[in-house]
Design an enzyme around this catalytic site. Sequence first.
Site, PDB file in Angstrom:
ATOM      1  N   SER A 241      55.125 -28.714 -24.813  1.00  0.00           N
ATOM      2  CA  SER A 241      54.444 -28.337 -23.579  1.00  0.00           C
ATOM      3  C   SER A 241      54.502 -29.484 -22.595  1.00  0.00           C
ATOM      4  O   SER A 241      54.163 -30.620 -22.932  1.00  0.00           O
ATOM      5  CB  SER A 241      52.980 -27.987 -23.860  1.00  0.00           C
ATOM      6  OG  SER A 241      52.280 -27.879 -22.630  1.00  0.00           O
TER       7      SER A 241
ATOM      8  N   ASP B 174      42.452  -9.993 -23.060  1.00  0.00           N
ATOM      9  CA  ASP B 174      43.244 -11.044 -22.424  1.00  0.00           C
ATOM     10  C   ASP B 174      44.731 -10.840 -22.663  1.00  0.00           C
ATOM     11  O   ASP B 174      45.554 -10.969 -21.744  1.00  0.00           O
ATOM     12  CB  ASP B 174      42.836 -12.427 -22.958  1.00  0.00           C
ATOM     13  CG  ASP B 174      41.377 -12.739 -22.687  1.00  0.00           C
ATOM     14  OD1 ASP B 174      40.731 -11.978 -21.944  1.00  0.00           O
ATOM     15  OD2 ASP B 174      40.883 -13.740 -23.236  1.00  0.00           O
TER      16      ASP B 174
HETATM   17  P1  ADP Z   1      41.326 -20.163 -21.788  1.00  0.00           P
HETATM   18  O1  ADP Z   1      42.178 -19.191 -22.524  1.00  0.00           O
HETATM   19  O2  ADP Z   1      40.126 -19.545 -21.184  1.00  0.00           O
HETATM   20  O3  ADP Z   1      42.075 -20.991 -20.815  1.00  0.00           O
HETATM   21  P2  ADP Z   1      41.034 -21.236 -24.443  1.00  0.00           P
HETATM   22  O4  ADP Z   1      40.102 -22.224 -25.012  1.00  0.00           O
HETATM   23  O5  ADP Z   1      41.065 -19.872 -25.022  1.00  0.00           O
HETATM   24  O6  ADP Z   1      40.746 -21.181 -22.869  1.00  0.00           O
HETATM   25  O7  ADP Z   1      42.513 -21.784 -24.539  1.00  0.00           O
HETATM   26  C1  ADP Z   1      42.814 -23.082 -24.097  1.00  0.00           C
HETATM   27  C2  ADP Z   1      43.746 -23.744 -25.094  1.00  0.00           C
HETATM   28  O8  ADP Z   1      45.061 -23.153 -24.998  1.00  0.00           O
HETATM   29  C3  ADP Z   1      43.976 -25.212 -24.812  1.00  0.00           C
HETATM   30  O9  ADP Z   1      42.983 -26.001 -25.424  1.00  0.00           O
HETATM   31  C4  ADP Z   1      45.347 -25.440 -25.450  1.00  0.00           C
HETATM   32  O10 ADP Z   1      45.238 -25.601 -26.857  1.00  0.00           O
HETATM   33  C5  ADP Z   1      46.054 -24.124 -25.182  1.00  0.00           C
HETATM   34  N1  ADP Z   1      46.834 -24.219 -23.951  1.00  0.00           N
HETATM   35  C6  ADP Z   1      46.644 -23.536 -22.799  1.00  0.00           C
HETATM   36  N2  ADP Z   1      47.573 -23.855 -21.877  1.00  0.00           N
HETATM   37  C7  ADP Z   1      48.370 -24.775 -22.442  1.00  0.00           C
HETATM   38  C8  ADP Z   1      49.529 -25.506 -22.015  1.00  0.00           C
HETATM   39  N3  ADP Z   1      50.023 -25.365 -20.784  1.00  0.00           N
HETATM   40  N4  ADP Z   1      50.110 -26.356 -22.899  1.00  0.00           N
HETATM   41  C9  ADP Z   1      49.602 -26.514 -24.129  1.00  0.00           C
HETATM   42  N5  ADP Z   1      48.539 -25.859 -24.588  1.00  0.00           N
HETATM   43  C10 ADP Z   1      47.906 -25.001 -23.776  1.00  0.00           C
HETATM   44 MG    MG Z   2      41.561 -18.032 -24.192  1.00  0.00          MG
END
Ligand code: ADP
Ligand code: MG
Length: 385
Positions: free
Chosen positions: A67, A172
Amino acid sequence: MTTVTIEDAFTELYGAGPEGVWAAPGRVNLIGEYTDFNDGFVMPLALPHTAVAAVSRRTDGVLRVHSADVSQGVVQLRLDALEPLSDTGWAAYPAGVVWALREAGHPVTGADIHLSSTVPTGGGLSSSAALEVVTATALNDLYELGLSASQLAVLAQRAENDFVGVPCGIMDQMASACCTEGNALYLDTRDLSQRQVPFDLAAQGLQLLVVDTRVKHALGDGAYAERRAGCEAGARALGVRALRDVPYAELPSALERLADEGENVRRYVRHVVSDDHRVEQVIALLDAGDVRAVGPVLVEGHVSLRDDLRVSCPELDLVVSSATAAGALGARMTGGGFGGSAIVLVEEATAAVVSKAVTEAFAAAGHTAPRIFPAVPSQGARRVA
Ligand code: ADP
Ligand code: MG
């Protein structure tokens, strides 16, 4: 200035260009909150913000993920050693999707993935679902699995529930996979039947603002499980499969029948049954072209989430109070609550005034400045290159 494309970044990491590039969006939910684990109704729309993934197949049983948004470097995993709940950090999201596909018998033999996302992380805008759905969509295309968008969403949810270990509903992933440009997605979470409902804000001179409070209060996870258990207890006591089976007209008598269940269960049941009803109200208003009248329904939904389900927080309440005081048509928290984001329905002409009022109210209360942007109903997951 030279821009590094996602293909270039992939090539830099893995030594050859990707077979393709896919995108999957984050979402906001217009109405119908905490209803998706009660077999109820929701109405999300996809954001222009997406997770974008460059992907190639591998044949050696190895998954490599990277990522651009985390500093962890390439994570390499063996497919035959993928273990649910094994705490692989962010890589659990794409790895969970590969695991779920293989568990369902699909012949995925490996992948190299590089991704980059513009969906704010942890802001209640489903950055996690965007990550899962972009991975699932890419592998479905590359391995020619022939799965539908809904089937991919179900597998992505399985990845999040059983592999990552987050007990989320199906909204979602369905939003990220199935939304279309210009529409909100009216979704029955029991059978996943759906209808695209035109939600042309611009034509009506309206905007839907997203206000990301940029706070995340710690009690969220336990509270979610507790609300879920309370709803299940309510359904059991009422002798229905899920709370979606309680007609709104029968809510008063249902609450009477729950007299022995405790105050919390009654409040949760009242929220879920009334929010399912609010989805029906919003659908009727949109079908009638009366988008402005959706505003007060959003506020009712917020009050129910705040007072009955008690999943709001001071920052989200402040968005709603300051925005409506400044002339917004309506507002409510969206997503799981305890921080994250709210939506605000405004006349286009007052969007700037309302945004300023919310920002000033946050400053006056000593909160971090919120991030505010318009939610333009956008396309769900797709191949982009
Ligand atoms: P939301 O889905 O509301 O944004 P969540 O806690 O469900 O919050 O998901 C967030 C998690 O998803 C982050 O902590 C990470 O582990 C993962 N994540 C989201 N976007 C990225 C990204 N661009 N790169 C790496 N991991 C990501
Ligand atoms: Mg989420």
